[in-house]
Scaffold this motif. Structure first.
Motif, PDB file in Angstrom:
ATOM      1  N   LYS A  16       1.502  27.633  34.832  1.00 24.46           N
ATOM      2  CA  LYS A  16       3.424  27.839  34.530  1.00 24.46           C
ATOM      3  C   LYS A  16       3.836  26.570  33.684  1.00 24.46           C
ATOM      4  CE  LYS A  16       3.205  31.845  37.993  1.00 24.46           C
ATOM      5  NZ  LYS A  16       2.555  33.180  37.223  1.00 24.46           N
ATOM      6  N   GLU A  17       3.270  25.339  33.924  1.00 26.98           N
ATOM      7  CA  GLU A  17       3.436  24.057  33.381  1.00 26.98           C
ATOM      8  C   GLU A  17       3.375  24.625  31.895  1.00 26.98           C
ATOM      9  OE1 GLU A  17       4.635  22.019  35.070  1.00 26.98           O
ATOM     10  OE2 GLU A  17       5.425  22.775  36.986  1.00 26.98           O
ATOM     11  N   PHE A  18       2.150  25.234  31.359  1.00 25.61           N
ATOM     12  CA  PHE A  18       1.905  25.981  30.182  1.00 25.61           C
ATOM     13  C   PHE A  18       3.015  26.096  29.773  1.00 25.61           C
ATOM     14  CE2 PHE A  18      -2.825  24.426  29.952  1.00 25.61           C
ATOM     15  CZ  PHE A  18      -2.671  23.510  29.120  1.00 25.61           C
ATOM     16  N   MET A  45      11.510  17.523  23.465  1.00 24.52           N
ATOM     17  CA  MET A  45      11.296  16.597  24.138  1.00 24.52           C
ATOM     18  C   MET A  45      11.176  16.980  25.814  1.00 24.52           C
ATOM     19  SD  MET A  45      11.043  13.594  22.986  1.00 24.52           S
ATOM     20  CE  MET A  45      10.860  15.057  21.592  1.00 24.52           C
ATOM     21  N   GLN A  46      11.056  18.008  26.440  1.00 28.31           N
ATOM     22  CA  GLN A  46      11.492  19.036  27.499  1.00 28.31           C
ATOM     23  C   GLN A  46      10.091  19.996  27.980  1.00 28.31           C
ATOM     24  OE1 GLN A  46      13.102  18.372  30.165  1.00 28.31           O
ATOM     25  NE2 GLN A  46      11.819  20.071  31.202  1.00 28.31           N
ATOM     26  N   TYR A  47       9.402  20.008  26.312  1.00 28.57           N
ATOM     27  CA  TYR A  47       8.566  20.396  26.004  1.00 28.57           C
ATOM     28  C   TYR A  47       7.368  19.261  25.930  1.00 28.57           C
ATOM     29  CZ  TYR A  47       4.367  21.692  22.775  1.00 28.57           C
ATOM     30  OH  TYR A  47       3.009  21.113  22.231  1.00 28.57           O
ATOM     31  N   GLU A  49       7.390  16.888  28.123  1.00 28.08           N
ATOM     32  CA  GLU A  49       7.316  16.421  29.774  1.00 28.08           C
ATOM     33  C   GLU A  49       6.280  17.563  30.648  1.00 28.08           C
ATOM     34  OE1 GLU A  49       9.764  14.554  30.474  1.00 28.08           O
ATOM     35  OE2 GLU A  49       9.512  14.205  32.801  1.00 28.08           O
ATOM     36  N   GLU A  50       6.692  18.588  30.057  1.00 32.98           N
ATOM     37  CA  GLU A  50       5.872  19.872  30.865  1.00 32.98           C
ATOM     38  C   GLU A  50       4.084  19.481  30.113  1.00 32.98           C
ATOM     39  OE1 GLU A  50       7.132  21.272  32.411  1.00 32.98           O
ATOM     40  OE2 GLU A  50       9.144  21.574  32.530  1.00 32.98           O
ATOM     41  N   ILE A  51       3.931  19.117  28.977  1.00 27.50           N
ATOM     42  CA  ILE A  51       2.719  18.718  28.934  1.00 27.50           C
ATOM     43  C   ILE A  51       2.174  17.828  29.257  1.00 27.50           C
ATOM     44  CG2 ILE A  51       0.719  18.275  27.088  1.00 27.50           C
ATOM     45  CD1 ILE A  51       1.880  21.058  26.540  1.00 27.50           C
ATOM     46  N   MET A  52       2.590  17.214  30.293  1.00 23.72           N
ATOM     47  CA  MET A  52       2.529  16.125  30.595  1.00 23.72           C
ATOM     48  C   MET A  52       2.028  16.286  31.882  1.00 23.72           C
ATOM     49  SD  MET A  52       4.040  13.187  32.975  1.00 23.72           S
ATOM     50  CE  MET A  52       5.683  12.899  32.090  1.00 23.72           C
ATOM     51  N   HIS A  53       3.227  17.427  33.153  1.00 25.89           N
ATOM     52  CA  HIS A  53       2.782  17.818  33.917  1.00 25.89           C
ATOM     53  C   HIS A  53       2.005  18.688  33.789  1.00 25.89           C
ATOM     54  CE1 HIS A  53       7.523  18.032  34.827  1.00 25.89           C
ATOM     55  NE2 HIS A  53       7.439  16.953  34.809  1.00 25.89           N
ATOM     56  N   VAL A  54       1.364  19.142  32.932  1.00 25.88           N
ATOM     57  CA  VAL A  54       0.261  19.790  33.305  1.00 25.88           C
ATOM     58  C   VAL A  54      -1.460  19.316  32.679  1.00 25.88           C
ATOM     59  CG1 VAL A  54      -1.414  21.451  31.451  1.00 25.88           C
ATOM     60  CG2 VAL A  54       1.221  22.318  31.173  1.00 25.88           C
ATOM     61  N   HIS A  93      14.984  28.420  35.797  1.00 26.66           N
ATOM     62  CA  HIS A  93      13.361  28.341  35.410  1.00 26.66           C
ATOM     63  C   HIS A  93      13.263  27.063  36.318  1.00 26.66           C
ATOM     64  CE1 HIS A  93       9.495  28.825  33.994  1.00 26.66           C
ATOM     65  NE2 HIS A  93       9.436  27.494  33.484  1.00 26.66           N
ATOM     66  N   GLU A  94      14.010  25.684  36.245  1.00 30.96           N
ATOM     67  CA  GLU A  94      13.336  24.345  37.149  1.00 30.96           C
ATOM     68  C   GLU A  94      13.927  24.601  38.494  1.00 30.96           C
ATOM     69  OE1 GLU A  94      11.820  22.484  35.890  1.00 30.96           O
ATOM     70  OE2 GLU A  94      11.957  22.615  33.845  1.00 30.96           O
ATOM     71  N   GLN A  95      14.624  25.584  39.021  1.00 32.18           N
ATOM     72  CA  GLN A  95      15.398  25.834  40.559  1.00 32.18           C
ATOM     73  C   GLN A  95      14.035  26.693  40.813  1.00 32.18           C
ATOM     74  OE1 GLN A  95      18.863  27.855  39.182  1.00 32.18           O
ATOM     75  NE2 GLN A  95      19.853  26.445  40.691  1.00 32.18           N
ATOM     76  N   TYR A  96      12.897  27.382  39.360  1.00 33.10           N
ATOM     77  CA  TYR A  96      12.014  28.264  39.551  1.00 33.10           C
ATOM     78  C   TYR A  96      10.813  27.446  39.799  1.00 33.10           C
ATOM     79  CZ  TYR A  96       7.834  30.982  38.424  1.00 33.10           C
ATOM     80  OH  TYR A  96       6.952  32.377  38.656  1.00 33.10           O
ATOM     81  N   VAL A  97      11.091  26.605  39.261  1.00 29.60           N
ATOM     82  CA  VAL A  97       9.302  25.765  39.112  1.00 29.60           C
ATOM     83  C   VAL A  97       9.298  24.988  40.927  1.00 29.60           C
ATOM     84  CG1 VAL A  97       8.180  24.033  38.317  1.00 29.60           C
ATOM     85  CG2 VAL A  97       9.017  26.171  37.081  1.00 29.60           C
ATOM     86  N   THR A  98      10.512  24.826  41.156  1.00 28.43           N
ATOM     87  CA  THR A  98      10.770  23.636  41.824  1.00 28.43           C
ATOM     88  C   THR A  98      10.162  24.921  43.833  1.00 28.43           C
ATOM     89  OG1 THR A  98      13.131  22.910  41.829  1.00 28.43           O
ATOM     90  CG2 THR A  98      12.702  22.266  43.494  1.00 28.43           C
ATOM     91  N   GLU A 126      10.351  15.039  40.801  1.00 31.63           N
ATOM     92  CA  GLU A 126      10.077  15.466  39.318  1.00 31.63           C
ATOM     93  C   GLU A 126      10.782  16.394  39.394  1.00 31.63           C
ATOM     94  OE1 GLU A 126       9.659  13.378  36.862  1.00 31.63           O
ATOM     95  OE2 GLU A 126       9.446  15.386  35.102  1.00 31.63           O
ATOM     96  N   GLN A 127      11.055  17.281  40.484  1.00 35.66           N
ATOM     97  CA  GLN A 127      11.839  18.652  39.878  1.00 35.66           C
ATOM     98  C   GLN A 127      13.380  18.369  40.353  1.00 35.66           C
ATOM     99  OE1 GLN A 127       9.363  20.626  38.518  1.00 35.66           O
ATOM    100  NE2 GLN A 127      11.046  21.826  38.914  1.00 35.66           N
ATOM    101  N   VAL A 128      13.705  17.261  41.578  1.00 36.60           N
ATOM    102  CA  VAL A 128      14.721  16.823  41.302  1.00 36.60           C
ATOM    103  C   VAL A 128      16.095  15.891  40.333  1.00 36.60           C
ATOM    104  CG1 VAL A 128      16.041  15.393  42.964  1.00 36.60           C
ATOM    105  CG2 VAL A 128      14.299  16.583  44.434  1.00 36.60           C
ATOM    106  N   GLU A 129      14.879  15.329  39.941  1.00 38.49           N
ATOM    107  CA  GLU A 129      15.034  14.519  38.137  1.00 38.49           C
ATOM    108  C   GLU A 129      15.968  16.291  37.775  1.00 38.49           C
ATOM    109  OE1 GLU A 129      12.909  11.098  37.477  1.00 38.49           O
ATOM    110  OE2 GLU A 129      13.524  11.364  35.218  1.00 38.49           O
ATOM    111  N   GLU A 130      14.514  16.664  37.370  1.00 42.07           N
ATOM    112  CA  GLU A 130      14.570  17.709  36.673  1.00 42.07           C
ATOM    113  C   GLU A 130      16.011  18.615  36.870  1.00 42.07           C
ATOM    114  OE1 GLU A 130      11.518  19.886  35.162  1.00 42.07           O
ATOM    115  OE2 GLU A 130      11.148  17.581  33.488  1.00 42.07           O
ATOM    116  N   GLU A 131      15.964  19.492  38.035  1.00 42.27           N
ATOM    117  CA  GLU A 131      17.145  19.511  38.092  1.00 42.27           C
ATOM    118  C   GLU A 131      18.757  19.389  38.044  1.00 42.27           C
ATOM    119  OE1 GLU A 131      17.441  22.340  41.461  1.00 42.27           O
ATOM    120  OE2 GLU A 131      15.474  22.794  41.735  1.00 42.27           O
TER     121      GLU A 131
END
Ligand code: FEO
Length: 170
Positions: A16-18, A45-47, A49-54, A93-98, A126-131
């Motif tokens: 999902k993070e990918f 930059m968000q891309y 960030e997501e690679i870092m999450h992965v 999308h970020e709410q879905y990931v949360t 992290e999700q709180v910050e992203e949203e």
């Protein structure tokens, strides 16, 4: 050590993070076609960030003696509409990931897997910050609407987003 069940759930989240990374890269390309380089930069930059999450999750699975299983990544959409719609889609999308992260946390609690609970707490924060970051962009976008001057100003602000801090290479 993680259970087989937790291993499967974390591998699913890696996928999902990918997908998130893939979608933001598609959004970046799309913003370029709209002539909004600052929007494109923010999405790029968000891309990152997501690679870092992965990578963080990948490293955790291995650190727990688990097996990583990489799955096929869903194809993202190519077009995302006008600037406000792009960031509304980002927020959704970020709410879905949360929600996905919270489900993982539910599983870690159910399994009394304290190590994974501690690990997942980073993603909860992290999700709180992203949203919050995305909400802070949706609000001015709503105000300016299609006003060209307003959009250009927001584009300049988005161009200033810094790259995420890289993770140490294992
Ligand atoms: Fe990895 Fe944007 O959540």
């Amino acid at each position: 050590m993680i259970s087989k069940n937790m291993q499967a759930a974390l591998n699913e989240q890696v996928n999902k993070e990918f997908f998130s990374a893939y979608m933001y890269l598609a959004m970046s390309a799309y913003c370029n076609t709209l002539g909004l380089p600052g929007f494109a930069h923010w999405m790029r930059m968000q891309y990152e960030e997501e690679i870092m999450h992965v990578t963080k999750m990948y490293d955790y699975i291995l650190s727990q003696g688990g097996e990583v299983e990489l799955k096929a990544i869903e194809k993202p959409e190519k077009e995302y509409g006008r600037p406000l719609a792009i960031f509304q889609k980002t927020l959704e999308h970020e709410q879905y990931v949360t929600g996905l992260i919270h489900k993982l946390m539910d599983l870690a609690i159910e399994e009394r897997d304290y190590a994974t609970q501690a690990f997942l707490q980073w993603y909860v924060t992290e999700q709180v910050e992203e949203e919050s970051n995305v909400n802070d962009i949706v609000a001015p976008l709503r105000m300016v609407g299609e006003d060209k001057g307003g959009l250009m100003m927001i584009d300049q602000q988005l161009a200033a987003r810094l790259a995420p801090t890289p993770l140490p290479v294992k």
